[in-house]
Design a protein around this motif. Structure first.
Motif, PDB file in Angstrom:
ATOM      1  N   HIS A   1       0.829  -1.203   0.000  1.00 40.11           N
ATOM      2  CA  HIS A   1       0.000   0.000   0.000  1.00 40.11           C
ATOM      3  C   HIS A   1       0.856   1.241   0.000  1.00 40.11           C
ATOM      4  O   HIS A   1       0.446   2.280  -0.432  1.00 40.11           O
ATOM      5  N   GLY A   2       2.033   1.110   0.575  1.00 43.37           N
ATOM      6  CA  GLY A   2       2.860   2.285   0.815  1.00 43.37           C
ATOM      7  C   GLY A   2       3.340   2.895  -0.483  1.00 43.37           C
ATOM      8  O   GLY A   2       3.430   2.239  -1.499  1.00 43.37           O
ATOM      9  N   LEU A   3       3.651   4.169  -0.388  1.00 46.68           N
ATOM     10  CA  LEU A   3       4.192   4.867  -1.529  1.00 46.68           C
ATOM     11  C   LEU A   3       5.621   4.384  -1.746  1.00 46.68           C
ATOM     12  O   LEU A   3       6.371   4.204  -0.811  1.00 46.68           O
ATOM     13  N   GLY A   4       6.002   4.154  -2.999  1.00 48.66           N
ATOM     14  CA  GLY A   4       7.371   3.751  -3.296  1.00 48.66           C
ATOM     15  C   GLY A   4       7.621   2.293  -3.014  1.00 48.66           C
ATOM     16  O   GLY A   4       8.756   1.851  -2.906  1.00 48.66           O
ATOM     17  N   GLY A   5       6.552   1.502  -2.856  1.00 49.38           N
ATOM     18  CA  GLY A   5       6.701   0.064  -2.740  1.00 49.38           C
ATOM     19  C   GLY A   5       7.105  -0.437  -1.364  1.00 49.38           C
ATOM     20  O   GLY A   5       7.489  -1.586  -1.205  1.00 49.38           O
ATOM     21  N   LEU A   6       7.020   0.417  -0.326  1.00 46.06           N
ATOM     22  CA  LEU A   6       7.315  -0.064   1.022  1.00 46.06           C
ATOM     23  C   LEU A   6       6.211  -1.007   1.467  1.00 46.06           C
ATOM     24  O   LEU A   6       5.035  -0.792   1.170  1.00 46.06           O
ATOM     25  N   LYS A   7       6.588  -2.044   2.209  1.00 43.94           N
ATOM     26  CA  LYS A   7       5.571  -2.962   2.704  1.00 43.94           C
ATOM     27  C   LYS A   7       4.780  -2.322   3.830  1.00 43.94           C
ATOM     28  O   LYS A   7       5.341  -1.689   4.710  1.00 43.94           O
ATOM     29  N   TYR A   8       3.519  -2.494   3.768  1.00 44.83           N
ATOM     30  CA  TYR A   8       2.681  -1.921   4.813  1.00 44.83           C
ATOM     31  C   TYR A   8       1.442  -2.777   4.968  1.00 44.83           C
ATOM     32  O   TYR A   8       0.729  -3.056   4.014  1.00 44.83           O
TER      33      TYR A   8
ATOM     34  N   ARG B   1      11.847  12.485  18.428  1.00 40.10           N
ATOM     35  CA  ARG B   1      12.532  12.446  17.137  1.00 40.10           C
ATOM     36  C   ARG B   1      14.038  12.525  17.330  1.00 40.10           C
ATOM     37  O   ARG B   1      14.523  13.278  18.124  1.00 40.10           O
TER      38      ARG B   1
ATOM     39  N   LEU C   1      -1.258  11.661  -2.896  1.00 37.69           N
ATOM     40  CA  LEU C   1      -0.558  10.505  -3.466  1.00 37.69           C
ATOM     41  C   LEU C   1       0.044  10.870  -4.822  1.00 37.69           C
ATOM     42  O   LEU C   1       1.188  10.537  -5.124  1.00 37.69           O
TER      43      LEU C   1
ATOM     44  N   LEU D   1       3.056  13.168  -4.291  1.00 37.72           N
ATOM     45  CA  LEU D   1       4.219  12.477  -3.727  1.00 37.72           C
ATOM     46  C   LEU D   1       4.893  11.586  -4.758  1.00 37.72           C
ATOM     47  O   LEU D   1       6.103  11.360  -4.684  1.00 37.72           O
ATOM     48  N   LYS D   2       4.144  11.090  -5.704  1.00 42.98           N
ATOM     49  CA  LYS D   2       4.747  10.237  -6.734  1.00 42.98           C
ATOM     50  C   LYS D   2       5.852  10.978  -7.462  1.00 42.98           C
ATOM     51  O   LYS D   2       6.857  10.385  -7.828  1.00 42.98           O
TER      52      LYS D   2
ATOM     53  N   VAL E   1       9.522   9.522  -3.185  1.00 38.00           N
ATOM     54  CA  VAL E   1       9.755   9.207  -1.776  1.00 38.00           C
ATOM     55  C   VAL E   1       8.985   7.950  -1.402  1.00 38.00           C
ATOM     56  O   VAL E   1       7.947   7.643  -1.983  1.00 38.00           O
ATOM     57  N   LYS E   2       9.550   7.203  -0.449  1.00 39.92           N
ATOM     58  CA  LYS E   2       8.866   6.017   0.031  1.00 39.92           C
ATOM     59  C   LYS E   2       8.204   6.334   1.361  1.00 39.92           C
ATOM     60  O   LYS E   2       8.873   6.613   2.342  1.00 39.92           O
ATOM     61  N   ILE E   3       6.906   6.306   1.380  1.00 42.24           N
ATOM     62  CA  ILE E   3       6.168   6.546   2.631  1.00 42.24           C
ATOM     63  C   ILE E   3       5.213   5.381   2.829  1.00 42.24           C
ATOM     64  O   ILE E   3       4.354   5.137   1.982  1.00 42.24           O
ATOM     65  N   PRO E   4       5.368   4.628   3.922  1.00 42.81           N
ATOM     66  CA  PRO E   4       4.540   3.432   4.090  1.00 42.81           C
ATOM     67  C   PRO E   4       3.059   3.745   4.177  1.00 42.81           C
ATOM     68  O   PRO E   4       2.245   3.065   3.581  1.00 42.81           O
ATOM     69  N   ASN E   5       2.701   4.765   4.915  1.00 42.52           N
ATOM     70  CA  ASN E   5       1.277   5.043   5.080  1.00 42.52           C
ATOM     71  C   ASN E   5       1.072   6.543   5.257  1.00 42.52           C
ATOM     72  O   ASN E   5       1.436   7.100   6.278  1.00 42.52           O
ATOM     73  N   VAL E   6       0.457   7.153   4.267  1.00 39.72           N
ATOM     74  CA  VAL E   6       0.306   8.613   4.322  1.00 39.72           C
ATOM     75  C   VAL E   6      -0.689   9.046   5.396  1.00 39.72           C
ATOM     76  O   VAL E   6      -0.773  10.219   5.711  1.00 39.72           O
TER      77      VAL E   6
ATOM     78  N   MET F   1       8.138   9.957  10.818  1.00 37.47           N
ATOM     79  CA  MET F   1       8.762   9.729   9.517  1.00 37.47           C
ATOM     80  C   MET F   1      10.212  10.195   9.529  1.00 37.47           C
ATOM     81  O   MET F   1      10.622  11.012  10.345  1.00 37.47           O
ATOM     82  N   SER F   2      10.987   9.666   8.581  1.00 36.62           N
ATOM     83  CA  SER F   2      12.403  10.020   8.519  1.00 36.62           C
ATOM     84  C   SER F   2      12.540  11.458   8.028  1.00 36.62           C
ATOM     85  O   SER F   2      11.621  12.026   7.442  1.00 36.62           O
ATOM     86  N   GLY F   3      13.717  12.019   8.266  1.00 35.96           N
ATOM     87  CA  GLY F   3      13.974  13.394   7.852  1.00 35.96           C
ATOM     88  C   GLY F   3      13.723  13.583   6.364  1.00 35.96           C
ATOM     89  O   GLY F   3      13.133  14.578   5.940  1.00 35.96           O
TER      90      GLY F   3
ATOM     91  N   ARG G   1      10.008  13.548   5.486  1.00 33.93           N
ATOM     92  CA  ARG G   1       9.380  14.811   5.856  1.00 33.93           C
ATOM     93  C   ARG G   1       9.736  15.901   4.846  1.00 33.93           C
ATOM     94  O   ARG G   1       8.889  16.690   4.436  1.00 33.93           O
TER      95      ARG G   1
END
Ligand SMILES: Nc1ncnc2c1ncn2[C@@H]1O[C@H](COP(=O)(O)OP(=O)(O)OP(=O)(O)O)[C@@H](O)[C@H]1O
Ligand SMILES: [Mg+2]
Lengths: 357, 254
Positions: free
Chosen positions: A6-13, A356, B128, B131-132, B136-141, B148-150, B153
């Motif tokens: 589901h994740g953007l960029g193909g990350l597993k979620y 953070r 979405l 962001l494409k 960037v790789k974001i698991p769940n928007v 989230m990582s620097g 963000r």
């Protein structure tokens, strides 16, 4: 396991394994506390906390107790709804209890009857002006106006001067209490019209509390106001850079808190059929405690109305539980204090866990 | 002159006794991409904050799109058409990605002043899409961006700026926290802006990137503009000697 990309960029979620909403923890705490009272009751008192044990009543639960649990926190609960929004946006409101006192006095003055048992009302404030037997809308609107005005002053102080919310609302706390005492020179104000007395009758406070909770849950979740409350609490500077009028938002948030305090005052004075200058003392702390126990972070940015409602229920259960166990009211206060501190400590821990790097 | 999109005259900012920015004369032409370089504390971000009215300048004038402007806050700058990636990113950590992307210009289903009802689905869909473009790789928007990582963000902030770009784009060290692939993608976004003719100020410490992307390089040193160099008339060593003060002791106009 339904691991999809589901994740953007193909990350597993895996959406089914989302982090549990923090409200669940509060809910489990509530269930846990009820269970403890149930257990202690069965062992030491030979009675059930939750279930009906009287033979002449045909219900599963002890409905009377359940009603009392929620009824006794409804009025502070209404205040807590406003306090929740203030805290989420990174502020604090210490003035709610005093606003209750002042509003109750003022509103009640406009809700009095002219004749009591055939004699002129001995406590009528506006007898000379003839402002008696007014339609119920008058005291309600006057009361709400008081709350809005107090909230506006709080909000303006917080937003436009750099006074910290703690100090600004502390000032209002003292001032509003002063107004409550000055209004009728310390005398209670009684004998409201039937229509006014109906506002807080029976389970009305619960109905009002629950309706408002639903309303503000929807507002915080689905409207711009809600989003910006959370945004301001999490990064005020970013909100400003994104072009949000933070000052206006803050005034609005404190006005809403003031309105809810005023509403609580109206319900309370109606329920008690009288208004006294000392009404609502310490309510602000109960309301803040309900929010904090419900997972609203004092750092701002996190929390929800659902959490606060659960926090209010925890409060109600504890008070009823102590009464049920025939423990003194002193213990209630002490335990309340301990729980508040524990909730804040828990919040700090959560903060550390997600700090953070 | 109508093809000047942004001009500052004598722009200065003092913080108490600190002269963070002094007498900056800067011009940006329509469609031009300019890099601002300089050491840490040279006043680059301070310059950005004055132009975008996050802070009020101590002295000087700003002209934007042909008129003198006195923005009272960042909202006015944005409404005039200046989109900015701030070095601090200007994100609200407890909000999710769509909320951050649309911060201050939410899409609505139904308008009722502050209680306007958000169109969450539309915002999510457009997020979405935006962001494409950043790879960037974001698991769940739908998660708050706190965890989230620097780089993630940063990409949220860049996607926001790219999606709303209109008259001028300013990016303050947009690729500072990004990996190789994401940096390349952001550079592509910047090239896309160039093709669309949107002028840009790029602040960066990465000279390779600067030479790849922009037309002109402006060097800040100790709060002053010390050089403004056409990319084809200079090289890395030249720039470095301006940055370090080997060259260009006095103020230049950019
Ligand atoms: N609010 C402030 N109060 C006091 N001094 C400030 C403030 N903001 C910036 N400064 C000072 O102004 C100077 C310029 O800072 P600025 O952030 O513009 O540097 P920069 O060129 O963006 O550096 P970097 O490459 O590290 O981002 C610095 O010396 C900084 O300490
Ligand atoms: Mg900087």
């Amino acid at each position: 396991m339904a691991t999809t990309t589901h994740g953007l960029g193909g990350l597993k979620y895996d959406p089914s394994r989302r982090a549990r909403a923090p409200e669940w923890n509060v809910f489990f705490a509530l269930v846990g506390i009820i269970l403890i009272f149930e257990l202690v009751g069965r062992v030491f008192m030979g009675d059930s906390f939750l279930f009906n044990t009287r033979a002449n009543v045909d219900t599963l639960f002890n409905e009377q107790r359940l009603q009392i649990i929620i009824l006794q926190v409804s009025i502070t609960g209404i205040i807590a709804l406003g306090v929740t929004q203030v805290i989420i946006s990174g502020g604090i409101d210490l003035s709610s209890g005093s606003i209750v006192g002042a509003t109750a006095m003022v509103a009640m003055s406009f809700a009095q009857v002219a004749m009591v048992n055939g004699n002129p009302n001995p406590k009528a404030i506006f007898a000379a002006q003839g402002w008696m037997d007014l339609p119920v809308i008058v005291p309600v609107l006057v009361g709400l106006a008081c709350g809005a005005a107090a909230g506006m002053i709080n909000g303006a102080l917080v937003a436009y001067t750099r006074i910290p919310p703690f100090i600004a609302t502390l000032g209002m706390m003292v001032t509003a209490r002063g107004i409550a005492k000055w209004w009728s020179k310390g005398n209670p104000i009684s004998f409201p019209t039937d229509a006014y007395a109906a506002i807080g009758k029976g389970m009305m406070p619960v109905i009002i509390f629950v309706s408002l909770a639903v309303l503000f849950h929807l507002i915080l979740t689905y409207t711009r106001y809600g989003k910006h409350c959370y945004g301001i609490g999490s990064n005020e500077q970013a909100m400003r850079m994104s072009g949000i009028n933070v000052e206006k938002m803050k005034v609005l948030i404190y006005v809403i808190a003031g309105l809810l305090s005023a509403l609580a005052a109206i319900v309370l004075s109606s329920k008690n059929l009288t208004a006294q200058a000392g009404m609502g003392v310490m309510y602000e702390l109960d309301a803040i405690a309900m929010a904090v126990i419900g997972g609203v972070s004092l750092q701002g940015g996190r929390g929800s109305i659902i959490g606060t409602v659960l926090g209010a229920l925890i409060f109600g259960v504890i008070i009823s539980g102590f009464t049920f166990l025939k423990l003194d009211a002193y213990y209630q206060e002490m335990v309340k204090g301990v729980i508040i501190v524990a909730a804040v400590v828990l919040d700090q821990w959560r903060q550390k866990g997600r700090a953070r790097g | 002159m109508s093809d000047i999109i942004l001009e500052t005259r004598g722009l200065s900012k003092r913080y108490g006794g600190v002269h963070a920015l002094e007498d900056a004369n800067f011009t940006l032409r329509a469609g031009e991409h300019v890099a601002v370089v300089g050491d840490n504390g040279a006043g680059k971000s301070t310059f950005v904050r004055q132009v975008t009215a996050v802070e009020q300048r101590s002295a000087g004038q700003v002209f934007f799109d042909g008129k003198e402007v006195n923005f009272t806050g960042p909202l006015e700058a944005r409404e005039a058409g200046i989109e900015t990636v701030f070095q601090t990113l200007a994100l609200a950590d407890d909000l999710d990605v769509p909320s951050n992307l649309f911060l201050g210009r939410e899409l609505y289903k139904f308008r009722m002043g502050p209680f306007s009802i958000l169109d969450r689905k539309a915002m999510r869909d457009r997020t979405l899409e935006a962001l494409k473009t950043t790879a960037v790789k974001i698991p769940n928007v739908d998660n708050p961006i706190r965890n989230m990582s620097g780089g993630q963000r940063q990409c949220v902030s860049i996607a926001r700026t790219a999606a709303f770009a209109s008259k001028l784009v300013i990016m303050d060290e947009p690729t500072a926290a990004l990996g190789v692939q994401e940096t390349a993608q952001v550079e592509n976004i910047i090239r896309g802006l160039k093709e669309r003719g949107i002028p840009m100020i790029l602040i960066s410490h990465n000279l390779r990137q600067v030479f790849d992307l922009v037309d002109r390089i402006v060097v800040f040193r100790r709060g002053r503009i010390v050089a403004s160099l056409n990319k084809h008339e200079t090289d890395g060593n030249d720039i470095v000697s301006y940055i370090t003060g080997v060259k260009g002791a006095e103020t230049a106009d950019a």
